[in-house]
Write an enzyme that holds these catalytic residues in place. Structure first.
Site, PDB file in Angstrom:
ATOM      1  N   CYS A  72      16.077 -44.799 -21.441  1.00 52.64           N
ATOM      2  CA  CYS A  72      16.434 -44.130 -22.685  1.00 52.64           C
ATOM      3  C   CYS A  72      15.893 -44.500 -23.755  1.00 52.64           C
ATOM      4  O   CYS A  72      15.067 -45.476 -23.837  1.00 52.64           O
ATOM      5  CB  CYS A  72      17.938 -43.932 -22.937  1.00 52.64           C
ATOM      6  SG  CYS A  72      18.588 -45.434 -23.435  1.00 52.64           S
ATOM      7  N   GLU A  75      19.111 -51.452 -18.348  1.00 52.53           N
ATOM      8  CA  GLU A  75      18.046 -52.367 -19.065  1.00 52.53           C
ATOM      9  C   GLU A  75      18.657 -53.241 -20.171  1.00 52.53           C
ATOM     10  O   GLU A  75      18.125 -54.313 -20.231  1.00 52.53           O
ATOM     11  CB  GLU A  75      17.039 -51.344 -19.608  1.00 52.53           C
ATOM     12  CG  GLU A  75      16.181 -50.350 -18.595  1.00 52.53           C
ATOM     13  CD  GLU A  75      17.174 -49.130 -18.393  1.00 52.53           C
ATOM     14  OE1 GLU A  75      16.445 -48.220 -18.209  1.00 52.53           O
ATOM     15  OE2 GLU A  75      18.342 -48.989 -18.587  1.00 52.53           O
ATOM     16  N   GLU A  84      29.544 -48.088 -17.407  1.00 52.37           N
ATOM     17  CA  GLU A  84      30.205 -46.805 -18.224  1.00 52.37           C
ATOM     18  C   GLU A  84      31.553 -47.209 -18.900  1.00 52.37           C
ATOM     19  O   GLU A  84      32.189 -48.388 -18.496  1.00 52.37           O
ATOM     20  CB  GLU A  84      30.176 -45.601 -17.390  1.00 52.37           C
ATOM     21  CG  GLU A  84      29.151 -45.160 -16.729  1.00 52.37           C
ATOM     22  CD  GLU A  84      29.178 -43.898 -15.971  1.00 52.37           C
ATOM     23  OE1 GLU A  84      27.901 -43.354 -15.787  1.00 52.37           O
ATOM     24  OE2 GLU A  84      30.254 -43.463 -15.705  1.00 52.37           O
ATOM     25  N   CYS A 138      16.764 -47.823 -25.022  1.00 56.43           N
ATOM     26  CA  CYS A 138      16.308 -49.066 -24.207  1.00 56.43           C
ATOM     27  C   CYS A 138      14.818 -49.427 -24.571  1.00 56.43           C
ATOM     28  O   CYS A 138      14.327 -50.233 -24.353  1.00 56.43           O
ATOM     29  CB  CYS A 138      16.711 -48.733 -23.143  1.00 56.43           C
ATOM     30  SG  CYS A 138      18.489 -49.262 -22.434  1.00 56.43           S
ATOM     31  N   ASN A 195      23.860 -50.296 -14.829  1.00 56.40           N
ATOM     32  CA  ASN A 195      24.714 -49.581 -16.183  1.00 56.40           C
ATOM     33  C   ASN A 195      26.428 -49.979 -15.854  1.00 56.40           C
ATOM     34  O   ASN A 195      26.707 -50.036 -14.892  1.00 56.40           O
ATOM     35  CB  ASN A 195      24.490 -48.215 -15.970  1.00 56.40           C
ATOM     36  CG  ASN A 195      24.838 -47.359 -14.752  1.00 56.40           C
ATOM     37  OD1 ASN A 195      24.489 -47.923 -13.819  1.00 56.40           O
ATOM     38  ND2 ASN A 195      25.197 -46.168 -15.060  1.00 56.40           N
TER      39      ASN A 195
END
Length: 133
Positions: free
Chosen positions: A88, A57, A46, A91, A44
């Protein structure tokens, strides 16, 4: 854990260590085994403008596509904390683009594998490429 699953876990864990998560401090790693057998990882990333961050992902999918692969055989996602770190909703839809309902989505924590799901159980009655043919 099978050697194949351990390879996914190790790749996802290495990716997780590289995550850029200065706001949530919640690092996530993902590793995809494509149909070719190659492993593609992502983390990830941010952003100060929260909605424009990228999920692990999505990073793994981008790496897979960049490598020329187009079909997911299985994926493992690792996150910290006591709860399951499943993909999520966005994803799940991204994964659906490159896989079938039966593809396994493994969810792990620092201690190892926590649970496995099929993509179909995480995204039932999904809309995918087949709907457009």
């Amino acid at each position: 854990m099978t050697p194949e699953l351990k390879a996914l876990f190790d790749a996802a864990r290495r990716a997780q260590a590289q995550a850029y998560a200065p706001y949530s401090r919640f690092r996530v790693g993902a590793a995809i085994r494509s149909a070719s057998g190659a492993i593609h990882a992502g983390c990830n990333v941010e952003n100060a403008a929260y909605p424009v961050g990228a999920c692990a992902e999505a990073g793994a999918l981008s790496a897979m596509v960049l490598a020329g692969d187009r079909q997911i055989a299985e994926i493992l996602v690792i996150g910290d904390g006591p709860e399951l770190c499943t993909p999520c909703g966005a994803c799940r839809q991204r994964l659906r683009e490159f896989s079938a309902d039966a593809v396994l989505v493994h969810v792990a924590g620092p201690e190892g594998l926590r649970r496995s799901f099929t993509l179909g159980s995480l995204l039932p009655f999904s809309f995918g490429p087949d709907n457009l043919t």
